[in-house]
Design a protein around this motif. Structure first.
Motif, short mmCIF file in Angstrom:
data_model
loop_
_atom_site.label_atom_id
_atom_site.label_comp_id
_atom_site.label_asym_id
_atom_site.label_seq_id
_atom_site.Cartn_x
_atom_site.Cartn_y
_atom_site.Cartn_z
N PRO A 8 59.18 5.67 74.37
CA PRO A 8 60.56 5.61 74.90
C PRO A 8 61.56 5.96 73.82
CG PRO A 8 59.28 3.69 75.57
CD PRO A 8 58.45 4.41 74.56
N LEU A 9 62.64 6.63 74.22
CA LEU A 9 63.65 7.06 73.25
C LEU A 9 64.21 5.88 72.46
CD1 LEU A 9 65.30 9.44 72.15
CD2 LEU A 9 67.02 8.97 73.91
N GLU A 10 64.41 4.76 73.14
CA GLU A 10 64.97 3.59 72.45
C GLU A 10 64.05 3.12 71.33
OE1 GLU A 10 67.94 2.12 72.66
OE2 GLU A 10 68.46 3.83 73.94
N GLU A 11 62.73 3.21 71.57
CA GLU A 11 61.77 2.80 70.52
C GLU A 11 61.84 3.74 69.33
OE1 GLU A 11 57.78 2.18 71.86
OE2 GLU A 11 56.97 2.03 69.82
N ILE A 12 61.94 5.04 69.61
CA ILE A 12 62.03 6.02 68.52
C ILE A 12 63.34 5.82 67.76
CG2 ILE A 12 62.10 8.47 67.95
CD1 ILE A 12 60.38 8.99 70.43
N LYS A 13 64.43 5.56 68.49
CA LYS A 13 65.72 5.30 67.82
C LYS A 13 65.59 4.11 66.88
CE LYS A 13 69.44 5.12 70.23
NZ LYS A 13 70.33 4.75 71.35
N GLY A 14 64.86 3.10 67.30
CA GLY A 14 64.68 1.94 66.43
C GLY A 14 63.90 2.27 65.17
N LEU A 15 62.94 3.19 65.29
CA LEU A 15 62.11 3.55 64.13
C LEU A 15 62.90 4.36 63.10
CD1 LEU A 15 58.81 4.54 66.01
CD2 LEU A 15 59.16 2.55 64.55
N ILE A 16 63.97 5.04 63.54
CA ILE A 16 64.74 5.88 62.61
C ILE A 16 66.13 5.30 62.37
CG2 ILE A 16 63.49 7.94 63.37
CD1 ILE A 16 66.08 8.75 64.89
N ALA A 17 66.28 4.02 62.65
CA ALA A 17 67.61 3.41 62.67
C ALA A 17 68.38 3.60 61.36
CB ALA A 17 67.49 1.93 63.00
N ASP A 18 67.70 3.60 60.22
CA ASP A 18 68.39 3.66 58.93
C ASP A 18 68.51 5.08 58.38
OD1 ASP A 18 68.61 0.88 58.96
OD2 ASP A 18 66.63 0.64 58.04
N ALA A 19 68.05 6.06 59.12
CA ALA A 19 68.03 7.43 58.60
C ALA A 19 69.31 8.18 58.95
CB ALA A 19 66.83 8.18 59.17
N ARG A 20 69.70 9.07 58.06
CA ARG A 20 70.84 9.96 58.32
C ARG A 20 70.37 11.40 58.51
NH1 ARG A 20 72.77 5.98 59.15
NH2 ARG A 20 72.76 7.07 61.12
N LYS A 21 69.15 11.67 58.08
CA LYS A 21 68.59 13.01 58.24
C LYS A 21 67.14 12.86 58.70
CE LYS A 21 68.37 17.51 55.93
NZ LYS A 21 68.70 18.26 54.70
N VAL A 22 66.84 13.42 59.87
CA VAL A 22 65.53 13.23 60.50
C VAL A 22 64.90 14.59 60.79
CG1 VAL A 22 64.34 12.37 62.57
CG2 VAL A 22 66.21 11.04 61.54
N LEU A 23 63.60 14.67 60.56
CA LEU A 23 62.84 15.87 60.93
C LEU A 23 61.80 15.48 61.97
CD1 LEU A 23 61.98 18.86 60.48
CD2 LEU A 23 60.37 18.02 58.74
N VAL A 24 61.86 16.13 63.13
CA VAL A 24 60.86 15.94 64.18
C VAL A 24 59.82 17.04 64.04
CG1 VAL A 24 60.42 15.87 66.67
CG2 VAL A 24 62.54 14.89 65.74
N VAL A 25 58.56 16.63 63.90
CA VAL A 25 57.47 17.60 63.72
C VAL A 25 56.56 17.58 64.95
CG1 VAL A 25 55.54 18.36 62.29
CG2 VAL A 25 57.53 17.25 61.23
N GLY A 26 56.52 18.69 65.67
CA GLY A 26 55.64 18.81 66.82
C GLY A 26 54.27 19.33 66.40
N ASP A 77 51.16 21.80 55.15
CA ASP A 77 51.73 22.07 53.83
C ASP A 77 53.02 22.89 53.89
OD1 ASP A 77 49.92 20.59 52.43
OD2 ASP A 77 48.63 22.27 51.87
N PRO A 78 53.12 23.90 54.76
CA PRO A 78 54.36 24.69 54.81
C PRO A 78 55.62 23.92 55.18
CG PRO A 78 52.56 25.90 55.85
CD PRO A 78 52.07 24.51 55.61
N VAL A 79 55.49 22.73 55.77
CA VAL A 79 56.69 21.96 56.13
C VAL A 79 56.99 20.89 55.09
CG1 VAL A 79 56.31 22.39 58.57
CG2 VAL A 79 55.47 20.25 57.56
N GLY A 80 56.30 20.96 53.95
CA GLY A 80 56.49 19.95 52.92
C GLY A 80 57.94 19.87 52.43
N GLU A 81 58.57 21.02 52.19
CA GLU A 81 59.94 21.01 51.69
C GLU A 81 60.89 20.37 52.70
OE1 GLU A 81 61.22 24.80 50.29
OE2 GLU A 81 63.33 24.21 50.13
N GLN A 82 60.73 20.74 53.98
CA GLN A 82 61.58 20.14 55.03
C GLN A 82 61.34 18.64 55.13
OE1 GLN A 82 60.17 23.43 57.81
NE2 GLN A 82 62.04 22.80 58.81
N ALA A 83 60.08 18.24 55.02
CA ALA A 83 59.75 16.81 55.13
C ALA A 83 60.40 16.01 53.99
CB ALA A 83 58.24 16.63 55.12
N HIS A 84 60.37 16.57 52.80
CA HIS A 84 60.93 15.85 51.65
C HIS A 84 62.46 15.82 51.67
CE1 HIS A 84 56.83 16.33 49.91
NE2 HIS A 84 57.14 15.18 49.35
#
Length: 228
Positions: A8-26, A77-84
């Motif tokens: 649920p979106l609310e659960e995901i929002k709770g997991l990222i509550a303290d973040a200002r920059k988020v990367l979603v990886v599919g 590995d190619p998304v390492g820079e974005q992840a960091h």
């Protein structure tokens, strides 16, 4: 295939509550097929998180990317820079993908966006059903290709039980009795004699009782550096 569904979106929002920059990886394999975590779902989730954060008055920068498979180093590995560059990575892979990202980018916070459910197959549009419990000791050669471990509610090795009525499992009318299916398949193949062989207690040591399992194919391993 591994079948999962999005949290649920609310659960995901709770997991990222303290973040200002988020990367979603599919992930471009199993979870794409079951419409839980592919490129489309990653984009929708990223947009939903951006809008939700604005409504909440705490705008978050959310980007997304999809890799072919989250479970192999060469694809993540190619998304390492974005992840960091992100405060938190939301993985839309199965539990293996989440752990692979967390292991590869150990200093990055990785959280799951999916609930991994089971090994299954689509039986009709929009319906996925469990077909394999990954028990490590396959019985399908004796049961007409129908798994009593994954599909029988009681995991019976010699069925059916007394709860089977008119080909239905006692847990619900939408659940066929696995052992009725096995009987029908073996009858159609003139192999009912297989049911006369009483199966001994199953060896569960190949399943989930002995810690993490591993398969090693020495013929496929790369030679150690410096060896002949």
């Amino acid at each position: 295939m591994i079948v999962a569904e999005q949290k649920p979106l609310e659960e995901i929002k709770g997991l990222i509550a303290d973040a200002r920059k988020v990367l979603v990886v599919g992930c471009g394999t199993c979870v794409t097929v079951c419409f839980a975590g592919g490129e489309k779902e990653a984009g929708i989730l990223a947009a939903s998180l951006r809008m939700a954060s604005r409504i909440d008055g705490t705008p978050v920068e959310v980007s997304h990317v999809t890799v072919q498979r989250q479970c192999e180093w060469e694809y993540i590995d190619p998304v390492g820079e974005q992840a960091h560059e992100a405060d938190i990575v939301v993985s839309l892979g199965c539990g293996i993908g989440v752990q692979a990202l967390a292991e590869r980018f150990a200093d990055v916070i990785v959280v799951p966006g999916l609930n991994t459910a089971f090994l299954g197959q689509p039986t009709e549009q929009g319906v996925w059903e469990e077909r394999c419990a990954a028990c490590g000791s396959c019985l399908l050669g004796l049961t007409g290709g129908i798994c009593p471990i994954a599909r029988c509610a009681k995991q019976l090795l010699n069925g059916p039980c007394g709860g089977s009525q008119n080909g239905e499992c006692e847990i619900g009318h939408d659940t066929p009795c696995a052992w009725q299916l096995i009987y029908d398949r073996l009858a159609a193949q003139n192999r009912l004699h297989l049911l006369m062989e009483i199966q001994p207690p199953k060896d569960w040591t190949t399943s989930r009782d002995g810690g993490p399992r591993r398969i090693t194919r020495e013929d496929l391993r790369l030679a150690a550096e410096g060896s002949d």
